[in-house]
Design a protein around this motif. Structure first.
Motif, PDB file in Angstrom:
ATOM      1  N   ALA A  98       0.835  -1.204   0.000  1.00 60.10           N
ATOM      2  CA  ALA A  98       0.000   0.000   0.000  1.00 60.10           C
ATOM      3  C   ALA A  98       0.872   1.257   0.000  1.00 60.10           C
ATOM      4  CB  ALA A  98      -0.931  -0.005   1.214  1.00 60.10           C
ATOM      5  N   THR A  99       1.963   1.207   0.736  1.00 61.78           N
ATOM      6  CA  THR A  99       2.875   2.350   0.801  1.00 61.78           C
ATOM      7  C   THR A  99       3.498   2.625  -0.558  1.00 61.78           C
ATOM      8  OG1 THR A  99       3.329   1.866   3.114  1.00 61.78           O
ATOM      9  CG2 THR A  99       4.940   3.249   1.969  1.00 61.78           C
ATOM     10  N   GLU A 100       3.930   1.564  -1.234  1.00 54.39           N
ATOM     11  CA  GLU A 100       4.536   1.758  -2.556  1.00 54.39           C
ATOM     12  C   GLU A 100       3.525   2.344  -3.538  1.00 54.39           C
ATOM     13  OE1 GLU A 100       7.364   2.018  -3.517  1.00 54.39           O
ATOM     14  OE2 GLU A 100       7.614   1.465  -5.612  1.00 54.39           O
ATOM     15  N   ASN A 101       2.272   1.902  -3.452  1.00 57.75           N
ATOM     16  CA  ASN A 101       1.245   2.523  -4.304  1.00 57.75           C
ATOM     17  C   ASN A 101       1.197   4.036  -4.080  1.00 57.75           C
ATOM     18  OD1 ASN A 101       0.436   0.111  -5.399  1.00 57.75           O
ATOM     19  ND2 ASN A 101      -1.696   0.254  -4.717  1.00 57.75           N
ATOM     20  N   MET A 102       1.285   4.451  -2.823  1.00 50.67           N
ATOM     21  CA  MET A 102       1.218   5.892  -2.526  1.00 50.67           C
ATOM     22  C   MET A 102       2.451   6.616  -3.061  1.00 50.67           C
ATOM     23  SD  MET A 102      -0.792   6.164   1.122  1.00 50.67           S
ATOM     24  CE  MET A 102       0.200   5.086   2.159  1.00 50.67           C
ATOM     25  N   LEU A 103       3.608   5.994  -2.958  1.00 49.81           N
ATOM     26  CA  LEU A 103       4.835   6.639  -3.462  1.00 49.81           C
ATOM     27  C   LEU A 103       4.766   6.829  -4.982  1.00 49.81           C
ATOM     28  CD1 LEU A 103       7.685   4.754  -1.489  1.00 49.81           C
ATOM     29  CD2 LEU A 103       6.399   6.770  -0.779  1.00 49.81           C
ATOM     30  N   ILE A 104       4.262   5.822  -5.680  1.00 52.17           N
ATOM     31  CA  ILE A 104       4.179   5.919  -7.148  1.00 52.17           C
ATOM     32  C   ILE A 104       3.108   6.936  -7.538  1.00 52.17           C
ATOM     33  CG2 ILE A 104       3.680   4.668  -9.285  1.00 52.17           C
ATOM     34  CD1 ILE A 104       4.722   2.135  -7.840  1.00 52.17           C
ATOM     35  N   ALA A 105       1.972   6.909  -6.851  1.00 50.66           N
ATOM     36  CA  ALA A 105       0.919   7.890  -7.147  1.00 50.66           C
ATOM     37  C   ALA A 105       1.449   9.303  -6.923  1.00 50.66           C
ATOM     38  CB  ALA A 105      -0.305   7.624  -6.270  1.00 50.66           C
ATOM     39  N   ALA A 106       2.192   9.508  -5.840  1.00 55.12           N
ATOM     40  CA  ALA A 106       2.770  10.831  -5.573  1.00 55.12           C
ATOM     41  C   ALA A 106       3.671  11.247  -6.735  1.00 55.12           C
ATOM     42  CB  ALA A 106       3.553  10.808  -4.265  1.00 55.12           C
ATOM     43  N   GLN A 107       4.553  10.355  -7.143  1.00 54.26           N
ATOM     44  CA  GLN A 107       5.458  10.656  -8.266  1.00 54.26           C
ATOM     45  C   GLN A 107       4.672  11.093  -9.498  1.00 54.26           C
ATOM     46  OE1 GLN A 107       8.793  10.693  -8.644  1.00 54.26           O
ATOM     47  NE2 GLN A 107       8.720  11.023 -10.856  1.00 54.26           N
ATOM     48  N   SER A 108       3.574  10.416  -9.758  1.00 54.78           N
ATOM     49  CA  SER A 108       2.781  10.713 -10.970  1.00 54.78           C
ATOM     50  C   SER A 108       2.173  12.111 -10.901  1.00 54.78           C
ATOM     51  CB  SER A 108       1.694   9.659 -11.163  1.00 54.78           C
ATOM     52  OG  SER A 108       0.598   9.891 -10.291  1.00 54.78           O
ATOM     53  N   LEU A 109       2.059  12.646  -9.697  1.00 57.29           N
ATOM     54  CA  LEU A 109       1.474  13.978  -9.496  1.00 57.29           C
ATOM     55  C   LEU A 109       2.556  15.046  -9.273  1.00 57.29           C
ATOM     56  CD1 LEU A 109      -1.364  12.730  -7.121  1.00 57.29           C
ATOM     57  CD2 LEU A 109      -1.727  13.694  -9.409  1.00 57.29           C
ATOM     58  N   GLY A 110       3.804  14.660  -9.459  1.00 55.14           N
ATOM     59  CA  GLY A 110       4.894  15.612  -9.266  1.00 55.14           C
ATOM     60  C   GLY A 110       5.184  15.904  -7.800  1.00 55.14           C
ATOM     61  N   ILE A 111       4.753  14.989  -6.944  1.00 58.20           N
ATOM     62  CA  ILE A 111       4.927  15.171  -5.497  1.00 58.20           C
ATOM     63  C   ILE A 111       6.047  14.250  -5.020  1.00 58.20           C
ATOM     64  CG2 ILE A 111       3.789  14.798  -3.263  1.00 58.20           C
ATOM     65  CD1 ILE A 111       1.180  15.721  -4.750  1.00 58.20           C
ATOM     66  N   ALA A 112       6.965  14.829  -4.260  1.00 60.67           N
ATOM     67  CA  ALA A 112       8.111  14.083  -3.753  1.00 60.67           C
ATOM     68  C   ALA A 112       7.713  13.304  -2.505  1.00 60.67           C
ATOM     69  CB  ALA A 112       9.243  15.047  -3.420  1.00 60.67           C
ATOM     70  N   SER A 113       8.432  12.223  -2.280  1.00 55.01           N
ATOM     71  CA  SER A 113       8.096  11.383  -1.130  1.00 55.01           C
ATOM     72  C   SER A 113       9.334  10.687  -0.594  1.00 55.01           C
ATOM     73  CB  SER A 113       7.051  10.329  -1.531  1.00 55.01           C
ATOM     74  OG  SER A 113       7.616   9.433  -2.473  1.00 55.01           O
ATOM     75  N   CYS A 114       9.212  10.220   0.640  1.00 43.36           N
ATOM     76  CA  CYS A 114      10.253   9.366   1.214  1.00 43.36           C
ATOM     77  C   CYS A 114       9.608   8.427   2.221  1.00 43.36           C
ATOM     78  CB  CYS A 114      11.353  10.194   1.886  1.00 43.36           C
ATOM     79  SG  CYS A 114      12.834   9.219   2.247  1.00 43.36           S
ATOM     80  N   TRP A 115       9.916   7.173   2.095  1.00 43.21           N
ATOM     81  CA  TRP A 115       9.487   6.152   3.071  1.00 43.21           C
ATOM     82  C   TRP A 115      10.305   6.366   4.340  1.00 43.21           C
ATOM     83  CZ3 TRP A 115       7.479   0.902   1.371  1.00 43.21           C
ATOM     84  CH2 TRP A 115       7.278   0.050   2.453  1.00 43.21           C
ATOM     85  N   ILE A 116       9.643   6.542   5.464  1.00 42.30           N
ATOM     86  CA  ILE A 116      10.336   6.831   6.720  1.00 42.30           C
ATOM     87  C   ILE A 116      10.264   5.607   7.634  1.00 42.30           C
ATOM     88  CG2 ILE A 116      10.509   8.405   8.679  1.00 42.30           C
ATOM     89  CD1 ILE A 116      10.978   9.744   5.924  1.00 42.30           C
ATOM     90  N   GLY A 117      11.322   4.810   7.586  1.00 47.49           N
ATOM     91  CA  GLY A 117      11.347   3.603   8.421  1.00 47.49           C
ATOM     92  C   GLY A 117      11.740   3.900   9.858  1.00 47.49           C
ATOM     93  N   ASN A 118      12.547   4.945  10.067  1.00 49.58           N
ATOM     94  CA  ASN A 118      13.121   5.158  11.405  1.00 49.58           C
ATOM     95  C   ASN A 118      12.089   5.381  12.504  1.00 49.58           C
ATOM     96  OD1 ASN A 118      15.737   4.732  10.705  1.00 49.58           O
ATOM     97  ND2 ASN A 118      16.320   6.897  10.614  1.00 49.58           N
ATOM     98  N   VAL A 119      10.921   5.904  12.144  1.00 49.66           N
ATOM     99  CA  VAL A 119       9.922   6.181  13.173  1.00 49.66           C
ATOM    100  C   VAL A 119       9.443   4.893  13.840  1.00 49.66           C
ATOM    101  CG1 VAL A 119       7.881   6.166  11.649  1.00 49.66           C
ATOM    102  CG2 VAL A 119       7.919   7.690  13.631  1.00 49.66           C
ATOM    103  N   LYS A 120       9.746   3.757  13.235  1.00 47.41           N
ATOM    104  CA  LYS A 120       9.323   2.489  13.855  1.00 47.41           C
ATOM    105  C   LYS A 120       9.970   2.272  15.225  1.00 47.41           C
ATOM    106  CE  LYS A 120      12.477  -1.114  12.210  1.00 47.41           C
ATOM    107  NZ  LYS A 120      12.597  -2.444  11.621  1.00 47.41           N
TER     108      LYS A 120
END
Lengths: 185, 185
Positions: B113-135
């Protein structure tokens, strides 16, 4: 809505495939999409084994079903006993995703790479299904398949992706669960 | 190469964000892309908490860094001690992904689900980063945040997604590892 988001929303798990193979160029593009997934600290801890050998696919199906027949969960046990059930849904191409054992979060990174491949397939009109059940086989006979898949040292097979052309009409997405989003503004 | 595959290949983890918020319509499209991920036996075992509250983002950053300072791995320990490091890279919007505890493979489904959001963001010109450290924070103070994020019963926060507009020039993908694909024909 742009093409990419349409592909993400339209992608469905397809469980019936035609016999014809996907073109090699499309297969290469799908694999490349997998390779370009993000991964924790850029480990890229995945390996893809593309199987189009009918004997190997048949063997993986039979052996997995033998294990499913003995599964404690009746959902899986019934699948194993179902004569009609083929774990790959007779897809003529299956990608086995293997993960690097000593990576930080190999299962998560491999899941992300797998989703990239599913979306790329959708964008090319190619049907796909994530095949989790084959993991029962790899959990019991993983060492054998590490050798037979000629995996690099330190990788273990995890799950499969069936690829091909759908043999059924378009599938509607099941309804989404409610209460899945909230906001802290 | 079609637009979808281009977006998959071009998506990069961006670690510097402008202050301006993404439009609500784009945010909704990104969240919807997440909701339409495939999941094992269609459990849809995810929940998204959208945080744009500056105090909450600052608190999650400080508390996570306090834990990172004591991490056994020097890579993470150094991040915790780095004054310049903000765990969300100052993104003005963060989606916290929470997973359903009793699902079959909640972490894998939430990764997809997270990867879907990252790709959708890219398609809209929106930058993203998966933040693992908050775990690390959620592993020690998960119960507190279950309450403060008003999560449904039986969900645990897992990781974050920073979203916004990139504050840096285009980032090149690091080279892919070799020997990642083979064939059984």
């Amino acid at each position: 809505m742009n093409q990419t988001i349409q592909d993400i929303l339209k992608r469905r798990s397809i469980r019936a495939f035609q016999k014809r193979l996907v073109p090699e160029d499309d297969l290469s593009a799908i694999l490349e999409a997998g390779l370009y997934a993000p991964s924790a600290v850029n480990e890229q801890p995945w390996h893809f084994t593309v199987i189009q050998n009918k004997d190997m696919l048949a063997e993986l199906n039979v052996k997995t079903k033998d294990l499913l027949k003995k599964h404690p969960n009746p959902l899986f046990r019934n699948s194993g006993k179902d004569q009609e059930y083929n774990i790959f849904y007779h897809a003529p191409t299956v990608i086995i995703v293997s993960s690097q054992d000593d990576a930080l979060v190999p299962q998560i990174d491999c899941a992300v790479a797998t989703e990239n491949m599913l979306i790329a397939a959708q964008s090319l009109g190619i049907a796909s299904c994530w095949i989790g059940n084959v993991k029962w086989l790899f959990e019991t006979a993983g060492d054998e398949y590490k050798t037979r898949f000629k995996l690099p040292q330190g990788y273990t097979p995890s799950h499969g992706v069936s690829l091909g052309y759908s043999a059924i009409p378009a599938v509607q997405a099941p309804p989404r669960k409610g209460n899945a989003i909230n906001y802290i503004k």
